[in-house]
Design a protein around this motif. Structure first.
Motif, PDB file in Angstrom:
ATOM      1  N   LEU A 155      16.504 -10.386 -13.241  1.00 16.20           N
ATOM      2  CA  LEU A 155      17.846  -9.849 -12.976  1.00 16.20           C
ATOM      3  C   LEU A 155      18.876 -10.973 -12.957  1.00 16.20           C
ATOM      4  CD1 LEU A 155      16.720  -7.538 -10.084  1.00 16.20           C
ATOM      5  CD2 LEU A 155      17.816  -6.722 -12.181  1.00 16.20           C
ATOM      6  N   GLU A 156      20.118 -10.612 -13.242  1.00 13.44           N
ATOM      7  CA  GLU A 156      21.219 -11.570 -13.169  1.00 13.44           C
ATOM      8  C   GLU A 156      22.189 -11.104 -12.092  1.00 13.44           C
ATOM      9  OE1 GLU A 156      21.100 -14.311 -14.803  1.00 13.44           O
ATOM     10  OE2 GLU A 156      19.574 -13.854 -16.298  1.00 13.44           O
ATOM     11  N   THR A 157      22.993 -12.041 -11.617  1.00 14.65           N
ATOM     12  CA  THR A 157      23.879 -11.728 -10.494  1.00 14.65           C
ATOM     13  C   THR A 157      25.273 -12.301 -10.713  1.00 14.65           C
ATOM     14  OG1 THR A 157      23.173 -13.755  -9.367  1.00 14.65           O
ATOM     15  CG2 THR A 157      21.999 -11.719  -8.793  1.00 14.65           C
ATOM     16  N   HIS A 158      26.178 -11.869  -9.886  1.00 13.78           N
ATOM     17  CA  HIS A 158      27.515 -12.470  -9.873  1.00 13.78           C
ATOM     18  C   HIS A 158      28.075 -12.305  -8.463  1.00 13.78           C
ATOM     19  CE1 HIS A 158      31.154 -13.533 -12.525  1.00 13.78           C
ATOM     20  NE2 HIS A 158      31.465 -13.803 -11.278  1.00 13.78           N
ATOM     21  N   ALA A 159      28.280 -13.424  -7.785  1.00 14.45           N
ATOM     22  CA  ALA A 159      28.891 -13.373  -6.451  1.00 14.45           C
ATOM     23  C   ALA A 159      30.383 -13.110  -6.606  1.00 14.45           C
ATOM     24  CB  ALA A 159      28.662 -14.692  -5.717  1.00 14.45           C
ATOM     25  N   ILE A 160      30.917 -12.361  -5.667  1.00 12.38           N
ATOM     26  CA  ILE A 160      32.334 -11.964  -5.746  1.00 12.38           C
ATOM     27  C   ILE A 160      32.967 -12.044  -4.355  1.00 12.38           C
ATOM     28  CG2 ILE A 160      33.876  -9.984  -6.155  1.00 12.38           C
ATOM     29  CD1 ILE A 160      31.689  -8.945  -8.130  1.00 12.38           C
TER      30      ILE A 160
END
Ligand SMILES: Cc1cc2nc3c(=O)[nH]c(=O)nc-3n(C[C@H](O)[C@H](O)[C@H](O)COP(=O)(O)O)c2cc1C
Length: 220
Positions: A155-160
């Motif tokens: 899986l890939e992620t993106h912190a926001i």
């Protein structure tokens, strides 16, 4: 063992903030649970684990979340968005933690009162800035563990952190006294997506200080 070490390095080196998710692809429940349980192994002050997570998967809920998050499209395109909640209440998991330490032989029963006092005083009084920092730093370690573990599960992620915290908390029924250090969008990398190369990182000399931070001012 060497292979496991390489896997960790690969996860660190390969993690990127991914904006291009395969929309409409769902993360199997078992994978999501495994991911959250892995992240839950993160270290924390006194092992107090002051975090909660709201998993947002429903398209309508994601739409609402996007509204509070600067209209960032990745919120809707990601398979799930996690609202990482940090809890400044140091008491929540304290008894369970002490029970476990006592049961496993980390401490004797007699030490419980001392540790309880330490926990309740170390991070300032209820509602203090120190308690907020306590909560946010530990929840951030949970978040980072999750972003690395995600890579191990494909899986890939993106912190926001571009969101309006107060109204967003209201919309998601998160109590006022909790903090939201960040959201994490999670999903699968879109197959035709091309990521730009990783941007600027400072050289070692620009952020590493040996022994003291400011050599000129260090007393003694
Ligand atoms: C706490 C935190 C908040 C972030 N918030 C946002 C955001 O709101 N929108 C966004 O596009 N990227 C956001 N980012 C992603 C950063 O821009 C990204 O991590 C940085 O540019 C480095 O790129 P990399 O993660 O691919 O190495 C955030 C990252 C972190 C750690």
């Amino acid at each position: 063992m060497a292979l496991e070490i390489m896997d960790v390095l690969d996860a660190v080196k390969g993690r990127r903030s991914v904006t291009f998710f395969e929309a409409d692809r769902t993360i199997p429940d078992g994978t999501l649970q495994e991911l959250l349980e892995l992240a839950n192994l993160a270290p924390s002050s006194f092992n107090l684990q002051p975090w909660q997570v709201v998993v947002v998967r429903d398209p309508e809920r994601k739409k609402i979340l996007r509204r509070y998050a600067l209209d960032q499209s990745k919120i809707e395109e990601a398979s799930a968005v996690l609202i990482v909640v940090a809890d400044p209440d140091v008491k929540v998991n304290l008894d369970s933690m002490l029970d476990s330490w006592e049961e496993l032989g980390y401490i004797k029963k007699a030490s419980r009162a001392t540790i309880t006092h330490m926990v309740r005083t170390r991070y300032g009084p209820e509602g203090s800035f120190e308690r907020k920092i306590f909560a946010a730093k530990n929840a951030a370690l949970f978040a980072m563990s999750l972003m690395l573990a995600a890579r191990g599960l494909g899986l890939e992620t993106h912190a926001i952190d571009g969101f309006d915290e107060r109204p967003m908390k209201k919309a998601f029924a998160i109590p006022d006294d909790k903090l939201v250090p960040m959201l994490i969008a999670i999903g699968y990398l879109r197959s035709n997506a091309v990521l730009l190369p990783r941007a600027f990182r400072r050289p070692f000399e620009d952020f590493v200080h040996f022994e003291v931070y400011g050599a000129d001012q260090a007393p003694g």
